[in-house]
Design a protein around this motif. Structure first.
Motif, PDB file in Angstrom:
ATOM      1  N   SER A 454       0.842  -1.188   0.000  1.00  7.14           N
ATOM      2  CA  SER A 454       0.000   0.000   0.000  1.00  7.14           C
ATOM      3  C   SER A 454       0.881   1.242   0.000  1.00  7.14           C
ATOM      4  O   SER A 454       2.094   1.174   0.210  1.00  7.14           O
ATOM      5  CB  SER A 454      -0.915   0.006   1.237  1.00  7.14           C
ATOM      6  OG  SER A 454      -0.133   0.170   2.408  1.00  7.14           O
ATOM      7  N   THR A 455       0.251   2.390  -0.228  1.00  9.54           N
ATOM      8  CA  THR A 455       1.018   3.641  -0.217  1.00  9.54           C
ATOM      9  C   THR A 455       1.626   3.887   1.148  1.00  9.54           C
ATOM     10  O   THR A 455       2.757   4.364   1.260  1.00  9.54           O
ATOM     11  CB  THR A 455       0.111   4.818  -0.614  1.00  9.54           C
ATOM     12  OG1 THR A 455      -0.435   4.574  -1.910  1.00  9.54           O
ATOM     13  CG2 THR A 455       0.891   6.118  -0.648  1.00  9.54           C
ATOM     14  N   PHE A 456       0.903   3.519   2.198  1.00  4.31           N
ATOM     15  CA  PHE A 456       1.461   3.750   3.530  1.00  4.31           C
ATOM     16  C   PHE A 456       2.624   2.800   3.820  1.00  4.31           C
ATOM     17  O   PHE A 456       3.556   3.172   4.548  1.00  4.31           O
ATOM     18  CB  PHE A 456       0.383   3.587   4.601  1.00  4.31           C
ATOM     19  CG  PHE A 456       0.830   4.016   5.961  1.00  4.31           C
ATOM     20  CD1 PHE A 456       0.956   5.360   6.264  1.00  4.31           C
ATOM     21  CD2 PHE A 456       1.166   3.078   6.932  1.00  4.31           C
ATOM     22  CE1 PHE A 456       1.390   5.777   7.511  1.00  4.31           C
ATOM     23  CE2 PHE A 456       1.600   3.481   8.182  1.00  4.31           C
ATOM     24  CZ  PHE A 456       1.716   4.833   8.471  1.00  4.31           C
ATOM     25  N   ASP A 457       2.587   1.571   3.295  1.00  5.50           N
ATOM     26  CA  ASP A 457       3.742   0.676   3.434  1.00  5.50           C
ATOM     27  C   ASP A 457       4.987   1.330   2.834  1.00  5.50           C
ATOM     28  O   ASP A 457       6.078   1.276   3.417  1.00  5.50           O
ATOM     29  CB  ASP A 457       3.470  -0.656   2.742  1.00  5.50           C
ATOM     30  CG  ASP A 457       2.378  -1.450   3.439  1.00  5.50           C
ATOM     31  OD1 ASP A 457       2.098  -1.146   4.615  1.00  5.50           O
ATOM     32  OD2 ASP A 457       1.802  -2.350   2.802  1.00  5.50           O
ATOM     33  N   LYS A 458       4.811   1.951   1.700  1.00  6.02           N
ATOM     34  CA  LYS A 458       5.939   2.635   1.061  1.00  6.02           C
ATOM     35  C   LYS A 458       6.368   3.852   1.876  1.00  6.02           C
ATOM     36  O   LYS A 458       7.556   4.161   1.953  1.00  6.02           O
ATOM     37  CB  LYS A 458       5.552   3.058  -0.356  1.00  6.02           C
ATOM     38  CG  LYS A 458       5.265   1.884  -1.283  1.00  6.02           C
ATOM     39  CD  LYS A 458       4.863   2.365  -2.669  1.00  6.02           C
ATOM     40  CE  LYS A 458       4.572   1.180  -3.584  1.00  6.02           C
ATOM     41  NZ  LYS A 458       4.171   1.615  -4.946  1.00  6.02           N
ATOM     42  N   ILE A 459       5.396   4.528   2.497  1.00  9.62           N
ATOM     43  CA  ILE A 459       5.731   5.679   3.323  1.00  9.62           C
ATOM     44  C   ILE A 459       6.587   5.254   4.509  1.00  9.62           C
ATOM     45  O   ILE A 459       7.558   5.939   4.869  1.00  9.62           O
ATOM     46  CB  ILE A 459       4.444   6.391   3.786  1.00  9.62           C
ATOM     47  CG1 ILE A 459       3.782   7.115   2.612  1.00  9.62           C
ATOM     48  CG2 ILE A 459       4.736   7.378   4.917  1.00  9.62           C
ATOM     49  CD1 ILE A 459       2.447   7.739   2.941  1.00  9.62           C
ATOM     50  N   VAL A 460       6.252   4.125   5.135  1.00  9.58           N
ATOM     51  CA  VAL A 460       7.043   3.624   6.257  1.00  9.58           C
ATOM     52  C   VAL A 460       8.468   3.325   5.797  1.00  9.58           C
ATOM     53  O   VAL A 460       9.447   3.677   6.477  1.00  9.58           O
ATOM     54  CB  VAL A 460       6.378   2.382   6.868  1.00  9.58           C
ATOM     55  CG1 VAL A 460       7.286   1.760   7.933  1.00  9.58           C
ATOM     56  CG2 VAL A 460       5.035   2.732   7.478  1.00  9.58           C
ATOM     57  N   GLN A 461       8.615   2.686   4.663  1.00  9.36           N
ATOM     58  CA  GLN A 461       9.945   2.372   4.145  1.00  9.36           C
ATOM     59  C   GLN A 461      10.720   3.635   3.788  1.00  9.36           C
ATOM     60  O   GLN A 461      11.919   3.738   4.060  1.00  9.36           O
ATOM     61  CB  GLN A 461       9.812   1.453   2.919  1.00  9.36           C
ATOM     62  CG  GLN A 461       9.229   0.089   3.226  1.00  9.36           C
ATOM     63  CD  GLN A 461       9.081  -0.770   1.986  1.00  9.36           C
ATOM     64  OE1 GLN A 461       9.342  -0.319   0.868  1.00  9.36           O
ATOM     65  NE2 GLN A 461       8.655  -2.011   2.175  1.00  9.36           N
ATOM     66  N   VAL A 462      10.032   4.594   3.190  1.00  7.80           N
ATOM     67  CA  VAL A 462      10.687   5.856   2.831  1.00  7.80           C
ATOM     68  C   VAL A 462      11.136   6.598   4.086  1.00  7.80           C
ATOM     69  O   VAL A 462      12.235   7.165   4.135  1.00  7.80           O
ATOM     70  CB  VAL A 462       9.735   6.737   1.990  1.00  7.80           C
ATOM     71  CG1 VAL A 462      10.284   8.151   1.859  1.00  7.80           C
ATOM     72  CG2 VAL A 462       9.530   6.121   0.615  1.00  7.80           C
ATOM     73  N   ALA A 463      10.307   6.598   5.129  1.00  3.80           N
ATOM     74  CA  ALA A 463      10.681   7.261   6.379  1.00  3.80           C
ATOM     75  C   ALA A 463      11.919   6.615   6.982  1.00  3.80           C
ATOM     76  O   ALA A 463      12.812   7.312   7.496  1.00  3.80           O
ATOM     77  CB  ALA A 463       9.516   7.213   7.361  1.00  3.80           C
ATOM     78  N   CYS A 464      12.013   5.302   6.933  1.00  4.77           N
ATOM     79  CA  CYS A 464      13.204   4.618   7.447  1.00  4.77           C
ATOM     80  C   CYS A 464      14.429   4.938   6.596  1.00  4.77           C
ATOM     81  O   CYS A 464      15.540   5.107   7.130  1.00  4.77           O
ATOM     82  CB  CYS A 464      12.965   3.108   7.481  1.00  4.77           C
ATOM     83  SG  CYS A 464      11.723   2.587   8.683  1.00  4.77           S
ATOM     84  N   ALA A 465      14.245   5.042   5.281  1.00  2.25           N
ATOM     85  CA  ALA A 465      15.362   5.388   4.404  1.00  2.25           C
ATOM     86  C   ALA A 465      15.867   6.800   4.692  1.00  2.25           C
ATOM     87  O   ALA A 465      17.074   7.041   4.770  1.00  2.25           O
ATOM     88  CB  ALA A 465      14.935   5.260   2.943  1.00  2.25           C
ATOM     89  N   LEU A 466      14.949   7.741   4.862  1.00  4.04           N
ATOM     90  CA  LEU A 466      15.341   9.114   5.180  1.00  4.04           C
ATOM     91  C   LEU A 466      16.006   9.185   6.553  1.00  4.04           C
ATOM     92  O   LEU A 466      16.940   9.975   6.755  1.00  4.04           O
ATOM     93  CB  LEU A 466      14.121  10.026   5.133  1.00  4.04           C
ATOM     94  CG  LEU A 466      13.473  10.215   3.749  1.00  4.04           C
ATOM     95  CD1 LEU A 466      12.150  10.956   3.879  1.00  4.04           C
ATOM     96  CD2 LEU A 466      14.404  10.950   2.809  1.00  4.04           C
TER      97      LEU A 466
END
Length: 477
Positions: A454-466
């Motif tokens: 989902s879009t939020f799954d990607k948001i969680v991954q992006v937040a960890c990457a940042l």
């Protein structure tokens, strides 16, 4: 006020409809004296109300259309050129006013006309004009008093350019653009969570080639990235961001979804990756060097609530228990996030989550997986040839033994590992407030069938990457 000609024997009076004009005596003393001499009245001196009618000039002033007055400037020139010597008009009868001038009188007349041609006469209609001139002079102030002072337009132009530049800088500083963040690290941290503009610029450099297909004439590439980071960082609603950037709400929603997809496919593989065993052992913290030298990852789970319509009837309590997303996160002993699973409903077991998210595929035979609590994934980890170790659970110890009864070194190790993972999770959530929830329903739907993310799954991954690009949590101590 009714004016009468001062020439002896002249009975012209100023009346309505009359074509005869009346002139005031000039203010210049010399010319005024010549006029008095021409009137030829012994012992007489003009007052402010004294007037001469136009019949005593060479030619009368002609007014077009009777009532319309010629332009004042033209009237003055004509009156000056038509000035007549007032000679020989004394106590005698009015016949003398129309007699032919003598030769010597002609010479005097020519001299006066020539002298008077350089100046103008004033009629009663000129009174208002003089008043207007005096008002304009008073408004001009110092420029009227010092007409020789010239205005330096170059200095004025430079001052205006300087003021214009200052206003531009002020507007840029208040706006959400690249220049407003370039030299303001505090502003960058507040809006993006990144430590400085250099890191933000690096992220922009990585994403820019993949943003060419995003057609958005209203927002620049930098503004699209900034808008998305502000959405993650401050958990601002789309309406708020629409006001800040001057776009429509739909534009904000599309921009966030597109940017999250680009960051998930470009930034996450670059910043969130599973390190090699050699890299892990090279920088292993001293707290694990002796006890767990083969530690590959420290794992834990965290949940995020999401918005969902509350069910009716008997299903209400069960639905409330499921209104959370559960994630498995792996943190290296050095303090960086190395793995994030996709979200699952809160009632899913730890084992099912670990087996279905691809975490076990990362393990190598001989790796040690640490956790501060029992996640019920020991058998699944063992099937990969690795060892799952719940720190503090010593072999042969009775189940339910309190942490206070554990050996001092074991209890300290347990607390250290637990704080380490909790510190990293808390830092990610604190840096990007959107991860604290509740998550809006449009972000929870799977947008790609191939990845089932989902879009939020990607948001969680992006937040960890940042978060990995920042000064992350301190290494395990």
């Amino acid at each position: 006020m009714v004016h009468t000609c001062v020439v002896s024997g002249c009975r012209n009076r100023r009346t309505a409809g009359s074509s005869v004009s009346f002139y005031r005596f000039p203010r210049d003393p010399q010319r005024k004296q010549r006029w008095v001499s021409a009137v030829n009245r012994r012992g007489w001196a003009p007052s402010d109300g004294s007037r001469l009618c136009s019949t005593h000039f060479i030619s009368e002033m002609k007014e077009p259309c009777g009532l319309e007055v010629l332009d004042k400037q033209e009237a003055r020139v004509e009156a000056a050129n038509a000035l007549l010597f007032l000679k020989g008009q004394g106590p005698a009868t009015g016949d003398q006013l129309g007699r032919e001038p003598q030769p010597e009188e002609g010479e005097r007349r020519a001299a006066v006309v020539e002298e008077s041609a350089s100046s103008s006469l004033s009629t009663d209609e000129d009174d208002d004009y003089d008043d207007e001139e005096s008002v304009r002079d008073s408004k001009r102030g110092r420029f009227a008093e010092t007409p020789d002072v010239s205005v330096n337009f170059d200095d004025i132009l430079k001052a205006l350019k300087k003021e214009n530049q200052a206003l531009r800088e002020s507007v840029e500083k208040m706006s959400l653009c690249e220049n407003s963040l370039r030299n303001d690290a505090e502003k960058v941290r507040f809006y993006t969570g990144l430590p400085n503009f250099f890191v933000l610029e690096t992220v922009m450099w990585l994403l820019a080639p993949h943003m060419d297909r995003m057609k958005n004439v209203k927002l620049s590439k930098f503004q699209q990235l900034l808008l998305t980071l502000m959405r993650l960082r401050l958990d601002l609603r789309n309406q708020d961001l629409a006001y800040r950037f001057g776009v429509k709400v739909g534009t904000v929603a599309r921009t966030v979804h597109r940017m999250v997809n680009i960051m998930s496919s470009t930034l996450v593989p670059t910043a969130v990756f599973w390190p090699s065993r050699a890299e892990l052992r090279k920088n292993l913290p001293a707290a694990l060097h002796a006890s767990y030298p083969d530690c590959a990852v420290i794992v834990d789970c965290f949940t995020v609530p999401f918005e969902e319509p509350v069910a009716q009837g008997n299903q209400q309590q069960q639905q409330q228990q499921q209104n959370v997303l559960k994630y498995l996160i792996g943190v290296a002993p050095q303090g960086v996030v190395t793995f994030v699973s996709r979200g699952a409903l809160g009632n899913v077991s730890d084992r099912s989550l670990a087996e279905g998210c691809g975490f076990l595929c990362k393990l190598l035979p001989g790796d040690v997986v640490l956790a501060a609590r029992d996640l019920n994934i020991g058998e699944s980890v063992a099937a990969r040839g690795a060892l799952f170790k719940t720190v503090g659970a010593c072999q042969g110890e009775a189940v339910g033994r309190s942490e206070g009864s554990l050996p001092a070194d074991v209890a300290s190790e347990t607390a250290s590992v637990q704080r380490h993972v909790e510190r990293v999770i808390a830092m990610v959530k604190r840096r990007y407030a959107m991860l604290t929830g509740p998550v809006e329903s449009p972000f929870t739907a799977a947008c790609e069938r191939t990845s089932n993310l989902s879009t939020f799954d990607k948001i969680v991954q992006v937040a960890c990457a940042l978060n990995n690009l920042c000064i992350s949590a301190a290494p395990l101590e």
